[in-house]
Design a protein around this motif. Structure first.
Motif, PDB file in Angstrom:
ATOM      1  N   TYR A  56      34.255  33.504  -9.567  1.00 57.23           N
ATOM      2  CA  TYR A  56      34.374  32.093  -9.915  1.00 57.23           C
ATOM      3  C   TYR A  56      35.821  31.712 -10.235  1.00 57.23           C
ATOM      4  O   TYR A  56      36.221  31.633 -11.403  1.00 57.23           O
ATOM      5  N   PRO A  57      36.618  31.455  -9.201  1.00 63.14           N
ATOM      6  CA  PRO A  57      38.056  31.216  -9.396  1.00 63.14           C
ATOM      7  C   PRO A  57      38.387  29.965 -10.198  1.00 63.14           C
ATOM      8  O   PRO A  57      39.419  29.915 -10.875  1.00 63.14           O
ATOM      9  N   TRP A  58      37.547  28.924 -10.125  1.00 67.16           N
ATOM     10  CA  TRP A  58      37.850  27.680 -10.838  1.00 67.16           C
ATOM     11  C   TRP A  58      37.812  27.902 -12.357  1.00 67.16           C
ATOM     12  O   TRP A  58      38.652  27.381 -13.091  1.00 67.16           O
ATOM     13  N   ILE A  59      36.861  28.691 -12.820  1.00 63.66           N
ATOM     14  CA  ILE A  59      36.777  28.987 -14.248  1.00 63.66           C
ATOM     15  C   ILE A  59      38.001  29.786 -14.694  1.00 63.66           C
ATOM     16  O   ILE A  59      38.612  29.496 -15.729  1.00 63.66           O
ATOM     17  N   VAL A  60      38.383  30.777 -13.896  1.00 66.13           N
ATOM     18  CA  VAL A  60      39.555  31.598 -14.222  1.00 66.13           C
ATOM     19  C   VAL A  60      40.818  30.740 -14.259  1.00 66.13           C
ATOM     20  O   VAL A  60      41.623  30.831 -15.207  1.00 66.13           O
ATOM     21  N   GLU A  61      40.978  29.893 -13.257  1.00 66.09           N
ATOM     22  CA  GLU A  61      42.156  29.015 -13.190  1.00 66.09           C
ATOM     23  C   GLU A  61      42.230  28.095 -14.403  1.00 66.09           C
ATOM     24  O   GLU A  61      43.299  27.908 -15.004  1.00 66.09           O
ATOM     25  N   SER A  62      41.104  27.536 -14.795  1.00 67.58           N
ATOM     26  CA  SER A  62      41.075  26.650 -15.946  1.00 67.58           C
ATOM     27  C   SER A  62      41.434  27.402 -17.226  1.00 67.58           C
ATOM     28  O   SER A  62      42.192  26.904 -18.072  1.00 67.58           O
ATOM     29  N   ALA A  63      40.904  28.613 -17.380  1.00 66.67           N
ATOM     30  CA  ALA A  63      41.210  29.414 -18.568  1.00 66.67           C
ATOM     31  C   ALA A  63      42.697  29.748 -18.644  1.00 66.67           C
ATOM     32  O   ALA A  63      43.306  29.709 -19.720  1.00 66.67           O
ATOM     33  N   LEU A  64      43.299  30.049 -17.504  1.00 67.14           N
ATOM     34  CA  LEU A  64      44.723  30.394 -17.480  1.00 67.14           C
ATOM     35  C   LEU A  64      45.632  29.195 -17.745  1.00 67.14           C
ATOM     36  O   LEU A  64      46.760  29.368 -18.225  1.00 67.14           O
ATOM     37  N   ILE A 138      36.165  24.137 -16.903  1.00 68.17           N
ATOM     38  CA  ILE A 138      35.452  24.506 -18.123  1.00 68.17           C
ATOM     39  C   ILE A 138      35.256  23.227 -18.919  1.00 68.17           C
ATOM     40  O   ILE A 138      36.224  22.512 -19.192  1.00 68.17           O
ATOM     41  N   PHE A 139      34.014  22.898 -19.254  1.00 63.86           N
ATOM     42  CA  PHE A 139      33.775  21.687 -20.036  1.00 63.86           C
ATOM     43  C   PHE A 139      32.885  22.002 -21.234  1.00 63.86           C
ATOM     44  O   PHE A 139      32.118  22.968 -21.224  1.00 63.86           O
TER      45      PHE A 139
END
Length: 199
Positions: A56-64, A138-139
């Protein structure tokens, strides 16, 4: 880090609590995930201990992209349809992994501080601060408090949602099955039909 932050698991219930000390969240139909960020490294860990960071790259990107470099949050990985409701079939197919987001409902640690001993209400305040004005991916899970629980469940029932999770606002986060988290499922939801088919 993974062993230190085991999941809190809700207890199955038949009635939604309706007193002031309870918070109520809609149960989205997805996969439970813990997001761990340690500096420039992010890991997505499932309830069964699998590492789904690459999935799940979108979650990782948001966390970073978050300004805090050290945190652990708990939530549900979901694929949302155009109606804003989680679509488990789309999620399970794996065809839309780049669109999967995290519906975050708890914060276990932040900036090196272990928050699990704090009451849920304070952990949710910290989670809201962490994710305020942050990128999509992430919301924060919305919630209601107190007597509205049964009415909220009826609304979830009407819209065909999976159900409701009610949590004591004054309790710490504890690993394992918790009597202070109560999950009441909608018997008409697709999730219940899948569970029946599994037996």
């Amino acid at each position: 880090m993974s062993k230190a932050f085991d999941f809190c698991i809700p207890t199955r219930g038949t009635k939604v609590p309706h007193t002031p000390e309870w918070l109520h969240e809609i149960k989205f139909d997805g996969y439970r995930l813990r997001v761990e960020r340690n500096g420039d490294r992010v890991r997505l860990i499932t309830r069964n201990g699998y590492d789904w960071t690459k999935r799940y790259p979108w979650i990782v990107e948001s966390a970073l992209k978050n300004r805090q470099k050290h945190f652990v949050i708990d939530g549900e990985a979901v694929t949302l349809g155009v109606d804003g409701i989680s679509d488990f079939n789309a999620l399970h197919s794996g065809k839309y992994n780049d669109q999967v987001q995290l519906y975050a409902f708890d914060m276990l640690a932040g900036d090196g501080d272990d928050m699990r001993s704090l009451p849920l209400s304070m952990r949710k305040t910290n989670l809201a601060r962490l994710l305020a004005r942050r990128p999509d991916g992430i919301f924060v899970a919305p919630f209601e408090q107190g007597e509205i629980g049964p009415d909220l469940f009826q609304a979830a029932f009407k819209f065909g949602l999976e159900g409701l999770v009610s949590k004591r606002r004054d309790r710490p986060y504890r690993a394992g099955r918790s009597p202070h988290w109560i999950k009441v499922k909608n018997p008409a939801s697709p999730a219940m039909n899948r569970a029946k088919e599994a037996f």
